[in-house]
Design a protein around this motif. Structure first.
Motif, PDB file in Angstrom:
ATOM      1  N   GLY A 274       0.787  -1.224   0.000  1.00 52.72           N
ATOM      2  CA  GLY A 274       0.000   0.000   0.000  1.00 52.72           C
ATOM      3  C   GLY A 274       0.819   1.273   0.000  1.00 52.72           C
ATOM      4  O   GLY A 274       0.259   2.363  -0.135  1.00 52.72           O
ATOM      5  N   GLU A 275       2.133   1.160   0.169  1.00 56.21           N
ATOM      6  CA  GLU A 275       3.008   2.337   0.162  1.00 56.21           C
ATOM      7  C   GLU A 275       3.996   2.294  -1.000  1.00 56.21           C
ATOM      8  O   GLU A 275       4.120   3.270  -1.743  1.00 56.21           O
ATOM      9  N   THR A 276       4.714   1.208  -1.152  1.00 60.04           N
ATOM     10  CA  THR A 276       5.672   1.093  -2.244  1.00 60.04           C
ATOM     11  C   THR A 276       4.918   0.863  -3.551  1.00 60.04           C
ATOM     12  O   THR A 276       4.089  -0.052  -3.639  1.00 60.04           O
ATOM     13  N   PRO A 277       5.172   1.684  -4.570  1.00 62.92           N
ATOM     14  CA  PRO A 277       4.430   1.541  -5.828  1.00 62.92           C
ATOM     15  C   PRO A 277       4.659   0.183  -6.485  1.00 62.92           C
ATOM     16  O   PRO A 277       5.728  -0.430  -6.349  1.00 62.92           O
ATOM     17  N   LEU A 278       3.647  -0.269  -7.217  1.00 58.43           N
ATOM     18  CA  LEU A 278       3.760  -1.496  -7.997  1.00 58.43           C
ATOM     19  C   LEU A 278       4.245  -1.185  -9.403  1.00 58.43           C
ATOM     20  O   LEU A 278       4.127  -0.061  -9.895  1.00 58.43           O
ATOM     21  N   CYS A 279       4.788  -2.187 -10.061  1.00 62.51           N
ATOM     22  CA  CYS A 279       5.242  -2.041 -11.447  1.00 62.51           C
ATOM     23  C   CYS A 279       4.053  -1.726 -12.363  1.00 62.51           C
ATOM     24  O   CYS A 279       2.938  -2.219 -12.147  1.00 62.51           O
ATOM     25  N   ASP A 280       4.300  -0.925 -13.351  1.00 60.07           N
ATOM     26  CA  ASP A 280       3.351  -0.790 -14.443  1.00 60.07           C
ATOM     27  C   ASP A 280       3.429  -2.052 -15.304  1.00 60.07           C
ATOM     28  O   ASP A 280       4.417  -2.787 -15.262  1.00 60.07           O
ATOM     29  N   CYS A 281       2.397  -2.278 -16.103  1.00 60.65           N
ATOM     30  CA  CYS A 281       2.381  -3.452 -16.979  1.00 60.65           C
ATOM     31  C   CYS A 281       1.749  -3.068 -18.303  1.00 60.65           C
ATOM     32  O   CYS A 281       0.562  -2.722 -18.358  1.00 60.65           O
ATOM     33  N   THR A 282       2.526  -3.114 -19.364  1.00 60.08           N
ATOM     34  CA  THR A 282       2.005  -2.800 -20.688  1.00 60.08           C
ATOM     35  C   THR A 282       1.239  -4.002 -21.239  1.00 60.08           C
ATOM     36  O   THR A 282       1.323  -5.120 -20.720  1.00 60.08           O
ATOM     37  N   ASP A 283       0.494  -3.767 -22.310  1.00 68.79           N
ATOM     38  CA  ASP A 283      -0.229  -4.865 -22.957  1.00 68.79           C
ATOM     39  C   ASP A 283       0.744  -5.940 -23.430  1.00 68.79           C
ATOM     40  O   ASP A 283       0.430  -7.139 -23.367  1.00 68.79           O
ATOM     41  N   GLU A 284       1.909  -5.519 -23.912  1.00 67.33           N
ATOM     42  CA  GLU A 284       2.900  -6.480 -24.383  1.00 67.33           C
ATOM     43  C   GLU A 284       3.454  -7.299 -23.226  1.00 67.33           C
ATOM     44  O   GLU A 284       3.619  -8.525 -23.320  1.00 67.33           O
ATOM     45  N   GLN A 285       3.751  -6.646 -22.104  1.00 65.32           N
ATOM     46  CA  GLN A 285       4.270  -7.359 -20.950  1.00 65.32           C
ATOM     47  C   GLN A 285       3.249  -8.335 -20.378  1.00 65.32           C
ATOM     48  O   GLN A 285       3.612  -9.394 -19.851  1.00 65.32           O
ATOM     49  N   ALA A 286       1.980  -7.996 -20.479  1.00 64.10           N
ATOM     50  CA  ALA A 286       0.928  -8.814 -19.873  1.00 64.10           C
ATOM     51  C   ALA A 286       0.867 -10.221 -20.444  1.00 64.10           C
ATOM     52  O   ALA A 286       0.382 -11.148 -19.775  1.00 64.10           O
ATOM     53  N   THR A 287       1.364 -10.408 -21.661  1.00 62.26           N
ATOM     54  CA  THR A 287       1.337 -11.728 -22.288  1.00 62.26           C
ATOM     55  C   THR A 287       2.725 -12.256 -22.603  1.00 62.26           C
ATOM     56  O   THR A 287       2.866 -13.298 -23.234  1.00 62.26           O
ATOM     57  N   ASP A 288       3.741 -11.559 -22.144  1.00 63.53           N
ATOM     58  CA  ASP A 288       5.124 -11.980 -22.365  1.00 63.53           C
ATOM     59  C   ASP A 288       5.525 -12.950 -21.258  1.00 63.53           C
ATOM     60  O   ASP A 288       5.215 -12.738 -20.088  1.00 63.53           O
ATOM     61  N   ASP A 289       6.212 -14.037 -21.618  1.00 57.19           N
ATOM     62  CA  ASP A 289       6.557 -15.031 -20.607  1.00 57.19           C
ATOM     63  C   ASP A 289       8.017 -14.969 -20.172  1.00 57.19           C
ATOM     64  O   ASP A 289       8.541 -15.913 -19.569  1.00 57.19           O
ATOM     65  N   SER A 290       8.684 -13.850 -20.422  1.00 57.38           N
ATOM     66  CA  SER A 290      10.089 -13.733 -20.042  1.00 57.38           C
ATOM     67  C   SER A 290      10.218 -13.303 -18.584  1.00 57.38           C
ATOM     68  O   SER A 290       9.282 -12.764 -17.985  1.00 57.38           O
ATOM     69  N   GLN A 291      11.391 -13.515 -18.029  1.00 53.99           N
ATOM     70  CA  GLN A 291      11.627 -13.113 -16.648  1.00 53.99           C
ATOM     71  C   GLN A 291      11.560 -11.600 -16.492  1.00 53.99           C
ATOM     72  O   GLN A 291      11.172 -11.093 -15.428  1.00 53.99           O
ATOM     73  N   ALA A 292      11.902 -10.866 -17.551  1.00 56.74           N
ATOM     74  CA  ALA A 292      11.896  -9.406 -17.481  1.00 56.74           C
ATOM     75  C   ALA A 292      10.506  -8.847 -17.198  1.00 56.74           C
ATOM     76  O   ALA A 292      10.375  -7.783 -16.587  1.00 56.74           O
ATOM     77  N   SER A 293       9.466  -9.546 -17.623  1.00 55.35           N
ATOM     78  CA  SER A 293       8.096  -9.058 -17.422  1.00 55.35           C
ATOM     79  C   SER A 293       7.419  -9.699 -16.221  1.00 55.35           C
ATOM     80  O   SER A 293       6.241  -9.420 -15.954  1.00 55.35           O
ATOM     81  N   TYR A 294       8.132 -10.527 -15.478  1.00 53.47           N
ATOM     82  CA  TYR A 294       7.514 -11.272 -14.368  1.00 53.47           C
ATOM     83  C   TYR A 294       6.914 -10.331 -13.325  1.00 53.47           C
ATOM     84  O   TYR A 294       5.751 -10.482 -12.926  1.00 53.47           O
ATOM     85  N   GLY A 295       7.693  -9.360 -12.865  1.00 51.06           N
ATOM     86  CA  GLY A 295       7.200  -8.412 -11.878  1.00 51.06           C
ATOM     87  C   GLY A 295       6.007  -7.619 -12.366  1.00 51.06           C
ATOM     88  O   GLY A 295       4.983  -7.524 -11.655  1.00 51.06           O
ATOM     89  N   PRO A 296       6.069  -7.015 -13.558  1.00 50.54           N
ATOM     90  CA  PRO A 296       4.903  -6.303 -14.072  1.00 50.54           C
ATOM     91  C   PRO A 296       3.660  -7.185 -14.184  1.00 50.54           C
ATOM     92  O   PRO A 296       2.548  -6.740 -13.887  1.00 50.54           O
ATOM     93  N   ARG A 297       3.820  -8.442 -14.608  1.00 49.00           N
ATOM     94  CA  ARG A 297       2.661  -9.325 -14.725  1.00 49.00           C
ATOM     95  C   ARG A 297       2.051  -9.624 -13.356  1.00 49.00           C
ATOM     96  O   ARG A 297       0.829  -9.662 -13.197  1.00 49.00           O
TER      97      ARG A 297
END
Length: 335
Positions: A114-137
């Motif tokens: 509730g204090e530390t911001p969460l990652c943004d997630c683009t449409d591309e990241q939302a369906t990407d299965d790489s480790q780079a997009s894990y946090g945003p997903r």
């Protein structure tokens, strides 16, 4: 609540979740593709439904068949999957999404719900299965949980940091156990003070149960050892745990290597598992307020080491090979 539905449930975190709820009197239905051995195949209180959670029809049919009181979603890796699950299970007493400390976007010490911001997630990241997009997903999955709670779904999230313990197929801790068990000298990257908050897997399972039973819809709960150790401290815990077995003497020399020394063997600090810069730390007070406690570190490591010695995992594929370490040790010995 007396009937749990687990999406996943046979490998690592899910396996311990099933065991935790069984120990507390629940009947459990495990839903997965059946591609991994089922450790609960002979357990009377566990039912297995085979299906693909990415197939909405499979998940909906399993939900109708099981009619559970609570759901733990261990393998939701895309936000769409969380949105679908919270729609299908919109009338359960608790839906718990297993998120991750990687969902946080800022390197606060510690990271707070509730204090530390969460990652943004683009449409591309939302369906990407790489480790780079894990946090945003995972972050977008959390937002799907919050949105479901606003619609009246009893949906919650747990955010473990890096998880270790018995049946850990990532073999990150196994790498270090193998090194301490096999060699008198162990190369530790940097100065040994690196901190990457870890969570013992049985504690993650107990946290999930407590959140399912007593958590508040629309809330997220961090999970991590209540006491953290440095990379050096972790090696010491492993050595102490091995000292209590026939395999180890507890006598290991830790040799620190910086970027220059590692470069002699074409290694970097990040090549070593469980090294992270900057440090990663989660606040766990919110979870503790539910009555949750973590296992003492020495006890957690003893169980992890015992599982390592009983199995065939050595972690040698997830970190530097010994030949490279020997080259680093040779450089350090000349300084």
């Amino acid at each position: 609540m007396d009937h749990l539905f687990v999406v996943g449930g046979t490998r690592f975190i899910g396996r311990h979740v099933v065991a935790e709820f069984l120990d507390h009197g629940y009947e459990v239905t495990v839903f997965n593709r059946g591609t991994h051995e089922n450790p609960f195949a002979e357990t009377d209180d566990v039912t297995h439904i085979e299906g693909d959670r990415t197939d909405d029809g499979d998940l909906a049919a399993a939900a109708r068949e099981a009619d559970p009181d609570a759901v733990v979603d261990c393998v939701a890796y895309e936000p769409r999957e969380v949105r679908t699950a919270t729609r299908i299970f919109d009338d359960v007493d608790a839906y718990v999404f297993v998120s991750s400390g990687s969902a946080y976007a800022r390197e606060d010490l510690p990271k707070r719900e509730g204090e530390t911001p969460l990652c943004d997630c683009t449409d591309e990241q939302a369906t990407d299965d790489s480790q780079a997009s894990y946090g945003p997903r995972k972050a977008e999955g959390d937002r799907a949980v919050f949105a479901a709670a606003e619609r009246g779904v009893n949906a919650m999230s747990v955010r473990p940091c890096v998880v270790y313990g018995p049946h850990d197929y990532t073999e990150r801790l196994d790498y270090w156990i193998d090194r301490v068990d096999s060699f008198d000298r162990v190369v530790v990257p940097g100065d040994g003070t690196n901190v990457w908050h870890r969570a013992y897997v049985e504690d993650v399972a107990s946290a999930i149960r407590l959140v399912a039973e007593d958590g508040d819809p629309g809330e997220a709960y961090n999970v991590g050892d209540r006491r953290m150790v440095t990379l050096d401290g972790m090696v010491d815990l492993i050595a102490d745990a091995l000292d209590g077995t026939e395999r180890g003497s507890g006598d290991v020399e830790v040799v620190h290597a910086g970027e220059r020394e590692l470069a002699a063997a074409d290694l970097t600090l990040d090549d070593f598992p469980l090294y992270r810069d900057p440090p990663h730390m989660l606040a766990t007070d919110k979870l503790a307020a539910l009555g949750w406690e973590s296992t003492p570190l020495a006890e957690a490591m003893e169980r992890s080491v015992a599982d390592h010695l009983d199995g065939d995992r050595d972690g040698r594929e997830v970190g530097p090979d010994r030949g490279a370490e020997e080259r680093v040790l040779g450089v350090l010995d000349t300084l």
